[in-house]
Motif scaffolding. Structure first.
Motif, PDB file in Angstrom:
ATOM      1  N   TYR A 140       0.819  -1.217   0.000  1.00 55.05           N
ATOM      2  CA  TYR A 140       0.000   0.000   0.000  1.00 55.05           C
ATOM      3  C   TYR A 140       0.853   1.268   0.000  1.00 55.05           C
ATOM      4  O   TYR A 140       0.653   2.175  -0.822  1.00 55.05           O
ATOM      5  CB  TYR A 140      -0.936  -0.025   1.219  1.00 55.05           C
ATOM      6  N   LEU A 174       2.642   1.797  -3.272  1.00 50.62           N
ATOM      7  CA  LEU A 174       1.709   2.282  -4.287  1.00 50.62           C
ATOM      8  C   LEU A 174       1.387   3.761  -4.080  1.00 50.62           C
ATOM      9  O   LEU A 174       1.392   4.543  -5.039  1.00 50.62           O
ATOM     10  CB  LEU A 174       0.424   1.454  -4.251  1.00 50.62           C
ATOM     11  N   ARG A 175       1.121   4.139  -2.831  1.00 48.62           N
ATOM     12  CA  ARG A 175       0.803   5.539  -2.527  1.00 48.62           C
ATOM     13  C   ARG A 175       1.947   6.454  -2.932  1.00 48.62           C
ATOM     14  O   ARG A 175       1.749   7.484  -3.593  1.00 48.62           O
ATOM     15  CB  ARG A 175       0.513   5.707  -1.031  1.00 48.62           C
ATOM     16  N   TRP A 189      -5.694   3.128  -9.264  1.00 49.78           N
ATOM     17  CA  TRP A 189      -4.797   1.982  -9.410  1.00 49.78           C
ATOM     18  C   TRP A 189      -5.533   0.903 -10.206  1.00 49.78           C
ATOM     19  O   TRP A 189      -6.696   0.595  -9.918  1.00 49.78           O
ATOM     20  CB  TRP A 189      -4.398   1.413  -8.054  1.00 49.78           C
ATOM     21  N   GLY A 199      -0.137   2.672 -11.179  1.00 49.23           N
ATOM     22  CA  GLY A 199      -0.201   1.740 -10.062  1.00 49.23           C
ATOM     23  C   GLY A 199      -1.077   0.548 -10.432  1.00 49.23           C
ATOM     24  O   GLY A 199      -2.126   0.708 -11.060  1.00 49.23           O
ATOM     25  N   MET A 200      -0.648  -0.629 -10.029  1.00 48.49           N
ATOM     26  CA  MET A 200      -1.350  -1.848 -10.440  1.00 48.49           C
ATOM     27  C   MET A 200      -1.387  -2.845  -9.289  1.00 48.49           C
ATOM     28  O   MET A 200      -0.393  -3.015  -8.573  1.00 48.49           O
ATOM     29  CB  MET A 200      -0.614  -2.462 -11.645  1.00 48.49           C
ATOM     30  N   ALA A 256      -8.399   1.267  -4.320  1.00 49.37           N
ATOM     31  CA  ALA A 256      -7.838   1.164  -5.674  1.00 49.37           C
ATOM     32  C   ALA A 256      -8.564   2.078  -6.663  1.00 49.37           C
ATOM     33  O   ALA A 256      -7.922   2.779  -7.463  1.00 49.37           O
ATOM     34  CB  ALA A 256      -7.898  -0.284  -6.151  1.00 49.37           C
ATOM     35  N   ARG A 270      -7.965   5.883  -6.089  1.00 50.38           N
ATOM     36  CA  ARG A 270      -6.565   6.273  -6.320  1.00 50.38           C
ATOM     37  C   ARG A 270      -6.107   5.943  -7.747  1.00 50.38           C
ATOM     38  O   ARG A 270      -4.935   6.098  -8.072  1.00 50.38           O
ATOM     39  CB  ARG A 270      -5.653   5.605  -5.292  1.00 50.38           C
ATOM     40  N   THR A 278       2.849   6.550  -6.893  1.00 48.36           N
ATOM     41  CA  THR A 278       1.852   7.193  -7.760  1.00 48.36           C
ATOM     42  C   THR A 278       1.561   8.634  -7.360  1.00 48.36           C
ATOM     43  O   THR A 278       0.809   9.319  -8.055  1.00 48.36           O
ATOM     44  CB  THR A 278       0.539   6.387  -7.777  1.00 48.36           C
TER      45      THR A 278
END
Length: 331
Positions: free
Chosen positions: A263, A266-267, A313, A278-279, A308, A311, A270
């Motif tokens: 998490y 990703l935060r 993703w 982000g994936m 997700a 954001r 991105t």
């Protein structure tokens, strides 16, 4: 003769002009089903590699991937935990006290529920008992030998075959478009490094993971690095962006994970300026792999799953988006 030369030149020009079109028509992601996920990946790569306002120079095309559950399976338990279980069984004759000491007792009795109840503290204790007090070369050989002989409990195949074919294709696709690919995993860095070049085309220096302390010593007159029974760095959760900053020095523009352990990565990745991707790999295929998310002991996906959409993703549905999961599947 002049007419033939002109025709030959014209034919050559047509062939040269057709090469880019032919290259573009080839499917770089054949194991991905046509749909939103595949289209989003291709659109992003085309955007950042095409001259224009969204173009990203090659030096800044950094992509990071979690490993457990993102590049290879993580059920019914992490591969590294499988390694620990097997190592405990090998070392048990030297440690009779393990027959009455958890979590070793549960392993020796085949009680995986008891092992799970040991929690993070128990896993750390297993790691210290099975990963430390040896040289780095000795540990690398033990890991390599284990991968050569151990079999996955569900698929009965070598662990190095239990990697996701669509993700390997994605790694190749990104590299073909000027990206530098890294692994950023909570797993042990020296557990992964012996295998990542062969499995994913990612060299050891592009693998970031958790580590235990290492010391320089002399054995006689031979310099060695020894692995000490003490945690050095945990590359999970908030540790992932810290590790990226420390070891890569660039904020990635492409990041892939599968759990809440990814998490923060990703935060952070991105949230940077310019194009970002982000994936999240969502495990939804109980028949071909496993189906799990919010309640799983391994690879829990809860907060990241909830956020997700907001954001932006990409949520990759394994069952819907992947035509093949493993290379050994029938086409």
């Amino acid at each position: 003769m002049i007419r033939l030369a002109r025709l030959a030149g014209l034919f050559a020009a047509i062939l040269i002009a057709a090469v880019p079109t032919l290259a573009l028509s080839q499917d770089a992601l054949p194991s991905w089903r046509e749909g939103r996920a595949k289209a989003a990946i291709v659109a992003f790569v085309q955007k950042v590699t095409t001259e224009g306002t969204s173009f990203v120079p090659v030096a800044d095309r950094i992509a990071v991937f979690d490993n457990d559950g993102t590049l290879w399976s993580e059920q019914p338990y992490y591969f590294q935990l499988g390694f620990m279980i097997d190592r405990v069984k090998v070392l048990a004759p030297e440690h009779p006290e393990w027959k009455e000491k958890e979590p070793f007792k549960s392993i020796l009795e085949g009680n995986l529920a008891g092992l799970a109840s040991a929690g993070e503290k128990g896993i750390v204790e297993l790691g210290m008992a099975t990963h430390a007090e040896m040289t780095t070369d000795e540990f690398s050989k033990i890991v390599t030998d284990w991968f050569a002989t151990a079999r996955h409990p569900k698929f009965k195949r070598p662990y190095n075959e239990i990697t996701f074919l669509p993700m390997r294709e994605l790694l190749d696709y990104l590299r073909d478009n000027g990206f530098k690919t890294y692994i950023v995993s909570g797993g042990g860095v020296e557990f992964m490094r012996p295998m990542t070049q062969k499995m994913y085309g990612i060299p050891p220096e592009q693998v970031i993971g958790s580590s235990i302390e290492t010391k320089y010593l002399l054995e006689g007159d031979t310099p060695v690095l020894t692995r000490e029974p003490k945690i050095d760095f945990i590359d999970d959760g908030a540790g992932k962006p810290v590790g990226i900053n420390k070891f890569i020095g660039h904020r990635p523009i492409f990041v892939a994970g599968n759990s809440d352990g990814d998490y923060e990565m990703l935060r952070w990745a991105t949230a940077g300026d310019g194009p970002r991707f982000g994936m999240i790999v969502h495990h939804t295929d109980a028949d071909r792999e496993y189906a799990y998310d919010r309640d799983s002991h391994f690879g829990k996906l809860d907060k990241a799953l909830t956020e997700a959409g907001t954001r932006n993703w990409l949520l990759v549905d394994m069952k819907a988006d992947w035509g093949r999961i493993y290379s050994f599947e029938d086409r």
